[in-house]
Design an enzyme around this catalytic site. Structure first.
Site, PDB file in Angstrom:
ATOM      1  N   ARG A 150       1.131  -0.917  -0.688  1.00  0.00           N
ATOM      2  CA  ARG A 150      -0.222  -0.681   0.036  1.00  0.00           C
ATOM      3  C   ARG A 150       0.899   1.616  -0.209  1.00  0.00           C
ATOM      4  O   ARG A 150       0.096   1.974  -0.923  1.00  0.00           O
ATOM      5  CB  ARG A 150      -1.227  -0.059   0.563  1.00  0.00           C
ATOM      6  CG  ARG A 150      -2.283  -0.959   0.460  1.00  0.00           C
ATOM      7  CD  ARG A 150      -2.914  -1.199   2.164  1.00  0.00           C
ATOM      8  NE  ARG A 150      -3.582  -2.374   1.725  1.00  0.00           N
ATOM      9  CZ  ARG A 150      -3.611  -3.470   1.103  1.00  0.00           C
ATOM     10  NH1 ARG A 150      -2.696  -4.042   1.187  1.00  0.00           N
ATOM     11  NH2 ARG A 150      -4.683  -4.096   0.393  1.00  0.00           N
ATOM     12  N   TYR A 188     -25.684  -2.073 -18.377  1.00  0.00           N
ATOM     13  CA  TYR A 188     -26.579  -3.030 -17.446  1.00  0.00           C
ATOM     14  C   TYR A 188     -27.375  -2.838 -18.393  1.00  0.00           C
ATOM     15  O   TYR A 188     -28.683  -3.383 -17.911  1.00  0.00           O
ATOM     16  CB  TYR A 188     -26.467  -2.774 -16.508  1.00  0.00           C
ATOM     17  CG  TYR A 188     -25.115  -3.796 -15.768  1.00  0.00           C
ATOM     18  CD1 TYR A 188     -24.027  -2.364 -15.586  1.00  0.00           C
ATOM     19  CD2 TYR A 188     -25.031  -5.108 -15.856  1.00  0.00           C
ATOM     20  CE1 TYR A 188     -23.225  -3.294 -15.818  1.00  0.00           C
ATOM     21  CE2 TYR A 188     -23.433  -5.581 -16.030  1.00  0.00           C
ATOM     22  CZ  TYR A 188     -22.654  -4.641 -15.286  1.00  0.00           C
ATOM     23  OH  TYR A 188     -21.088  -5.155 -15.108  1.00  0.00           O
ATOM     24  N   ALA A 318      -3.462 -10.132 -14.776  1.00  0.00           N
ATOM     25  CA  ALA A 318      -4.126 -11.253 -16.019  1.00  0.00           C
ATOM     26  C   ALA A 318      -5.110 -10.715 -16.700  1.00  0.00           C
ATOM     27  O   ALA A 318      -6.519  -9.885 -16.771  1.00  0.00           O
ATOM     28  CB  ALA A 318      -4.487 -12.490 -15.154  1.00  0.00           C
ATOM     29  N   HIS A 347     -10.863 -18.939 -16.372  1.00  0.00           N
ATOM     30  CA  HIS A 347     -11.912 -17.280 -16.503  1.00  0.00           C
ATOM     31  C   HIS A 347     -11.170 -17.115 -17.633  1.00  0.00           C
ATOM     32  O   HIS A 347     -12.109 -16.527 -18.695  1.00  0.00           O
ATOM     33  CB  HIS A 347     -11.286 -16.578 -15.023  1.00  0.00           C
ATOM     34  CG  HIS A 347     -11.996 -15.077 -14.910  1.00  0.00           C
ATOM     35  ND1 HIS A 347     -12.777 -14.752 -14.551  1.00  0.00           N
ATOM     36  CD2 HIS A 347     -11.694 -14.366 -15.439  1.00  0.00           C
ATOM     37  CE1 HIS A 347     -13.003 -13.650 -14.837  1.00  0.00           C
ATOM     38  NE2 HIS A 347     -12.418 -12.597 -16.033  1.00  0.00           N
ATOM     39  N   HIS A 351     -13.684 -15.965 -21.544  1.00  0.00           N
ATOM     40  CA  HIS A 351     -13.327 -14.362 -22.268  1.00  0.00           C
ATOM     41  C   HIS A 351     -12.786 -14.194 -24.112  1.00  0.00           C
ATOM     42  O   HIS A 351     -13.757 -14.454 -25.002  1.00  0.00           O
ATOM     43  CB  HIS A 351     -11.980 -13.627 -21.568  1.00  0.00           C
ATOM     44  CG  HIS A 351     -12.634 -12.584 -20.692  1.00  0.00           C
ATOM     45  ND1 HIS A 351     -13.488 -12.398 -20.353  1.00  0.00           N
ATOM     46  CD2 HIS A 351     -12.219 -12.589 -19.621  1.00  0.00           C
ATOM     47  CE1 HIS A 351     -14.012 -11.459 -19.313  1.00  0.00           C
ATOM     48  NE2 HIS A 351     -12.877 -11.560 -18.493  1.00  0.00           N
ATOM     49  N   TRP A 449     -13.639   4.406   1.573  1.00  0.00           N
ATOM     50  CA  TRP A 449     -13.520   3.005   1.479  1.00  0.00           C
ATOM     51  C   TRP A 449     -13.063   2.294   2.588  1.00  0.00           C
ATOM     52  O   TRP A 449     -13.784   1.051   2.632  1.00  0.00           O
ATOM     53  CB  TRP A 449     -11.964   2.970   1.182  1.00  0.00           C
ATOM     54  CG  TRP A 449     -10.941   2.190   0.629  1.00  0.00           C
ATOM     55  CD1 TRP A 449     -10.347   1.591   1.544  1.00  0.00           C
ATOM     56  CD2 TRP A 449     -11.104   1.260  -0.452  1.00  0.00           C
ATOM     57  NE1 TRP A 449      -9.278  -0.077   1.171  1.00  0.00           N
ATOM     58  CE2 TRP A 449     -10.061   0.033  -0.407  1.00  0.00           C
ATOM     59  CE3 TRP A 449     -12.006   1.416  -1.262  1.00  0.00           C
ATOM     60  CZ2 TRP A 449     -10.345  -1.096  -1.207  1.00  0.00           C
ATOM     61  CZ3 TRP A 449     -12.077  -0.236  -2.287  1.00  0.00           C
ATOM     62  CH2 TRP A 449     -11.085  -1.002  -2.106  1.00  0.00           C
ATOM     63  N   ARG A 453     -15.101  -1.236   4.092  1.00  0.00           N
ATOM     64  CA  ARG A 453     -14.171  -2.360   3.809  1.00  0.00           C
ATOM     65  C   ARG A 453     -14.867  -2.817   5.705  1.00  0.00           C
ATOM     66  O   ARG A 453     -15.639  -4.345   6.034  1.00  0.00           O
ATOM     67  CB  ARG A 453     -12.874  -1.894   3.793  1.00  0.00           C
ATOM     68  CG  ARG A 453     -12.351  -1.912   3.014  1.00  0.00           C
ATOM     69  CD  ARG A 453     -12.187  -3.358   1.724  1.00  0.00           C
ATOM     70  NE  ARG A 453     -10.735  -3.139   2.371  1.00  0.00           N
ATOM     71  CZ  ARG A 453      -9.942  -4.649   1.670  1.00  0.00           C
ATOM     72  NH1 ARG A 453     -10.092  -5.263   1.234  1.00  0.00           N
ATOM     73  NH2 ARG A 453      -8.325  -4.511   2.706  1.00  0.00           N
ATOM     74  N   ARG A 486     -19.115  -6.312 -12.297  1.00  0.00           N
ATOM     75  CA  ARG A 486     -19.125  -6.854 -12.632  1.00  0.00           C
ATOM     76  C   ARG A 486     -18.539  -8.220 -12.851  1.00  0.00           C
ATOM     77  O   ARG A 486     -19.561  -9.436 -13.136  1.00  0.00           O
ATOM     78  CB  ARG A 486     -18.085  -6.900 -14.371  1.00  0.00           C
ATOM     79  CG  ARG A 486     -16.681  -6.486 -14.280  1.00  0.00           C
ATOM     80  CD  ARG A 486     -15.755  -6.339 -15.581  1.00  0.00           C
ATOM     81  NE  ARG A 486     -16.268  -4.863 -15.815  1.00  0.00           N
ATOM     82  CZ  ARG A 486     -15.216  -4.497 -17.143  1.00  0.00           C
ATOM     83  NH1 ARG A 486     -14.895  -5.289 -17.815  1.00  0.00           N
ATOM     84  NH2 ARG A 486     -16.119  -3.547 -17.525  1.00  0.00           N
TER      85      ARG A 486
HETATM   86  O1  LIG Z   1     -10.245  -8.932 -12.736  1.00  0.00           O
HETATM   87  C1  LIG Z   1     -10.009 -10.393 -12.498  1.00  0.00           C
HETATM   88  C2  LIG Z   1      -9.142 -11.354 -13.341  1.00  0.00           C
HETATM   89  C3  LIG Z   1      -8.952 -10.361 -15.311  1.00  0.00           C
HETATM   90  C4  LIG Z   1     -10.758 -10.538 -15.825  1.00  0.00           C
HETATM   91  O2  LIG Z   1     -10.120 -11.101 -17.392  1.00  0.00           O
HETATM   92  O3  LIG Z   1     -11.660  -9.523 -15.466  1.00  0.00           O
HETATM   93  C5  LIG Z   1      -9.480  -8.722 -16.932  1.00  0.00           C
HETATM   94  C6  LIG Z   1      -9.630  -7.232 -16.049  1.00  0.00           C
HETATM   95  C7  LIG Z   1      -9.230  -6.210 -17.024  1.00  0.00           C
HETATM   96  C8  LIG Z   1      -7.328  -6.568 -17.135  1.00  0.00           C
HETATM   97  C9  LIG Z   1      -7.245  -5.323 -18.218  1.00  0.00           C
HETATM   98  C10 LIG Z   1      -8.203  -4.512 -18.864  1.00  0.00           C
HETATM   99  C11 LIG Z   1      -9.380  -4.378 -18.441  1.00  0.00           C
HETATM  100  C12 LIG Z   1      -9.972  -5.623 -17.684  1.00  0.00           C
HETATM  101  N1  LIG Z   1     -10.209  -8.531 -18.295  1.00  0.00           N
HETATM  102  C13 LIG Z   1     -10.598  -8.672 -19.382  1.00  0.00           C
HETATM  103  O4  LIG Z   1      -9.474  -9.524 -20.141  1.00  0.00           O
HETATM  104  C14 LIG Z   1     -11.675  -8.619 -20.624  1.00  0.00           C
HETATM  105  C15 LIG Z   1     -12.902  -7.896 -20.062  1.00  0.00           C
HETATM  106  C16 LIG Z   1     -13.660  -7.307 -21.009  1.00  0.00           C
HETATM  107  C17 LIG Z   1     -13.754  -7.998 -21.612  1.00  0.00           C
HETATM  108  C18 LIG Z   1     -12.745  -9.470 -22.233  1.00  0.00           C
HETATM  109  C19 LIG Z   1     -11.351  -9.540 -21.359  1.00  0.00           C
HETATM  110  N2  LIG Z   1     -10.797 -10.724 -11.874  1.00  0.00           N
HETATM  111  C20 LIG Z   1     -11.088 -10.116 -10.875  1.00  0.00           C
HETATM  112  C21 LIG Z   1     -12.143 -10.811  -9.865  1.00  0.00           C
HETATM  113  C22 LIG Z   1     -12.146 -12.206  -9.713  1.00  0.00           C
HETATM  114  C23 LIG Z   1     -13.136 -12.342 -11.133  1.00  0.00           C
HETATM  115  C24 LIG Z   1     -12.934 -14.692 -10.835  1.00  0.00           C
HETATM  116  C25 LIG Z   1     -11.916 -14.851 -10.323  1.00  0.00           C
HETATM  117  C26 LIG Z   1     -11.133 -14.956  -8.814  1.00  0.00           C
HETATM  118  C27 LIG Z   1     -11.389 -12.947  -9.200  1.00  0.00           C
HETATM  119  C28 LIG Z   1     -10.356  -9.723  -9.674  1.00  0.00           C
HETATM  120  O5  LIG Z   1      -8.794 -10.164  -9.844  1.00  0.00           O
HETATM  121  O6  LIG Z   1      -9.909  -9.560  -8.976  1.00  0.00           O
HETATM  122 ZN   LIG Z   2     -12.687 -11.586 -16.378  1.00  0.00          ZN
END
Ligand SMILES: O=C(CCC(O)(O)[C@H](Cc1ccccc1)NC(=O)c1ccccc1)N[C@@H](Cc1ccccc1)C(=O)O
Ligand SMILES: [Zn+2]
Length: 590
Positions: A150, A188, A318, A347, A351, A449, A453, A486
């Site tokens: 942080r 939405y 990711a 996951h 996509h 925040w 929390r 989302r």
């Molecule tokens: O952030 C992610 C996974 C990454 C992603 O696949 O959602 C990614 C995020 C991202 C990265 C850069 C720019 C924009 C969004 N989203 C995508 O790759 C994506 C988003 C919309 C359409 C197609 C792909 N998961 C979240 C929540 C989560 C989801 C599922 C399991 C555990 C945790 C997190 O980790 O806090």
């Molecule tokens: Zn995702």
């Protein structure tokens, strides 16, 4: 206004060809920057972003010259989406450029940050700090990692974020949106969306409160009661995750019946010398078993499935990429050989599967029916993959018994992933929507925040926080400007989809043991929904697949019903926490 429908059709044909080119160029430049963070690559990416923004402005302007009333619903839907250009609506070019600079600066700060646990010992989030949270049970080491991360992110981001909010609000107000939050919620469609998610959260709180009580009780035996505030909160650094958003790393400590074989398959993955490629081939195999579209050749040649070892900086968080040319789709993931990363791979591949299914739609429909749909696809598959039966079938679990105790242990392991997440998935945009609306001022960022929390997640800061901290900045999606509600939507609807697909596969039995592997009936039903992209309202698509046109927490509640009964019995009245944060100042804690 142009009333000629064939002229409108010609406009759309030209738009689709040109917009695909522009999207491809921007995706390539963005990929180069994300997989090699340098000033030069940042500059090129920002140039392409400006070009893409200008293209959007011009297309929207031209589209506004057509009379929508003479069009059919599908054509009108495309024109409306072409005109909805978000923050690209900023007409002042200097401000438009400045907004791009701020966004990429925030993402760079986050992605290159290192936490210094000692003067020469500065560690990145992936994989080092993440591994500490997954493996360490040392209270003070966890504090150092929690505070260090942080300190390395928040203070550097706070002022940039304030500027980002101002510029973004100004831009979307040109389109008639009240603020950026209103613009995000408009995706939405349904006007009562905000009330709907609040209602879902209220419906699911008992499940979370009882899981929280169980976790707190177990953690007190590990760290000692004196480490826990009398307010009932759990110190945020003790839940096996940098943000306490999922608690799966603590499955062996939290399972009700400890004598049973561990459900954590990470050791077995390491033992079997799993590689990142094997993790992604496992996921690809599942989609193919459903008769869905396999990952195309460029996916395997062009993805970045591991953190580079040549010392360059990359955005490790990711993501799944669509290069808008029908063949080039990639995942960027700093894959570690853990169960968590096996889930993340599914996951991300979800996509990509969505991209593949809707790639022949008009460009503006190459999106999720709503953003929650895009987040749910891979997680639905992962619900089948994680069943003990499926884990056994791919050789990651050896003994699987069907007795009640194993069942409760399995439900606990799934709850640590899915129930633990709910308040976190809910509160991030509760905070952000109030920041965008002006209700939360910059000097209140951190206080509001922690109010959320403490109140919704029942976690408290383990060390004192000050207004110069900016703890929201320690979570990727805030500096990366990625909406978060989302994921809350996804965690609810993925159980609706799972139930519908299990029914279509002919499965009979408890939902939490369903595995749709090899079911082409399920695969066909899912593909038909994904092929639509955003060409139909999400409520229609939800209706087609599940038989009802709304988000519904009942399938999620049914899935975890046996666990809630167990937890209610175990907890009695010992659950819950004060809505306000415990007072951290040393004098008062006594
Ligand atoms: O952030 C992610 C996974 C990454 C992603 O696949 O959602 C990614 C995020 C991202 C990265 C850069 C720019 C924009 C969004 N989203 C995508 O790759 C994506 C988003 C919309 C359409 C197609 C792909 N998961 C979240 C929540 C989560 C989801 C599922 C399991 C555990 C945790 C997190 O980790 O806090
Ligand atoms: Zn995702």
């Amino acid at each position: 206004l142009i009333n000629n429908v064939s002229a409108a059709e010609a406009f759309l044909a030209t738009y689709n060809a040109e917009a695909s080119q522009v999207s491809n160029r921007y995706a390539e430049a963005s990929w180069t920057y994300n997989t090699n963070i340098t000033e030069y690559n940042q500059e090129i990416m920002l140039k392409e972003r400006l070009a893409a923004d200008k293209f959007s402005q011009e297309a929207a302007w031209n589209a506004s010259g057509y009379n929508l009333t003479v069009m059919d619903a599908t054509m009108r839907r495309q024109f409306v989406k072409i005109m909805d250009i978000g923050t690209a609506a900023q007409t002042n070019e200097t401000k438009l450029i400045h907004l791009g600079q701020i966004e990429s600066e925030m993402e760079t700060i986050y992605s290159t940050a290192k936490a210094c646990l000692a003067p020469e010992k500065c560690l990145p989030l992936d994989p080092d700090l993440t591994r500490i949270f997954t493996t360490s049970r040392d209270y003070d080491q966890l504090i150092a990692a929690w505070k260090g991360w942080r300190d390395a992110t928040g203070p550097k981001l706070k002022n940039l974020y304030t500027e980002f909010v101002t510029l973004s609000n100004e831009a979307v107000r040109n389109l008639g949106h009240a603020d950026l939050g209103a613009y995000w919620r408009s995706r939405y469609d349904t006007p009562e969306f905000e009330a709907d998610v609040q209602a879902l959260f209220d419906q699911l709180r008992p499940l979370y409160e009882h899981l929280h009580a169980h976790a707190r009780r177990r953690l007190k035996t590990i760290y000692g009661k004196d480490k826990f505030p009398s307010s009932g909160h759990i110190p945020a650094h003790l839940l096996g995750n940098m943000w306490a958003q999922q608690w799966s790393s603590l499955v062996d400590e939290f399972v009700p019946y400890k004598g049973k074989p561990s459900l954590d398959v990470t050791p077995e993955m390491v033992h079997q010398n799993y590689t990142a490629e094997k993790i992604f081939h496992t996921a690809d195999n599942f989609f193919q078993s459903l008769g869905m579209i396999p990952m195309p050749e460029p996916f395997w040649n062009k993805s970045m499935l591991k953190k580079p070892t040549d010392g360059r900086d990359v955005v490790c968080h990711a993501s799944a990429w669509d290069f808008s040319n029908g063949i080039d789709f990639r995942i960027k993931q700093c894959t570690d050989i853990t169960q968590q990363h096996l889930e993340t791979a599914h996951h991300e591949m979800g996509h990509i599967e969505y991209y593949l299914q809707y790639k022949d739609q008009p460009l503006v429909f190459q999106k999720g029916a709503n953003p929650g749909f895009h987040e749910a696809v891979g997680d639905v598959i992962a619900l089948s993959v994680q069943t003990p039966e499926h884990m056994k079938s791919i050789g990651l679990l050896h003994s699987v018994s069907n007795d009640t105790e194993t069942d409760i242990n399995f439900l606990m392991s799934m709850a640590l992933q899915k129930i633990a997440f709910l308040p976190f998935g809910f509160l991030i945009d509760q905070w952000r929507w109030r920041v965008f609306s002006g209700d939360t001022k910059p000097e209140q960022y951190n206080e509001h925040w922690w109010n959320l929390r403490c109140r919704y997640q029942g976690v408290s800061a383990p060390v004192e926080r000050s207004a110069s901290d900016f703890d929201p900045g320690a979570k990727f999606h805030i500096p990366a400007n990625t909406p978060y509600i989302r994921y809350f939507v996804s965690f609810v609807i993925q159980f609706q989809f799972h139930k519908a697909l299990c029914d279509k596969s002919g499965y009979i039995g408890p939902l939490h043991r369903c595995d749709i592997y090899n079911s082409t009936e399920a695969g066909t039903a899912l593909s038909e929904m994904l092929k639509l992209g955003s060409s139909k309202p999400w409520t229609d698509e939800m209706q087609n697949l599940t038989g009802q046109a709304k988000m519904d927490a009942q399938p999620l509640m049914d899935y975890f019903k046996p666990l809630l009964e167990y937890l209610r019995k175990e907890n009695g009245n010992d659950y819950g926490w004060d809505p306000i944060c415990p007072d951290l100042t040393p004098t008062s804690s006594g």
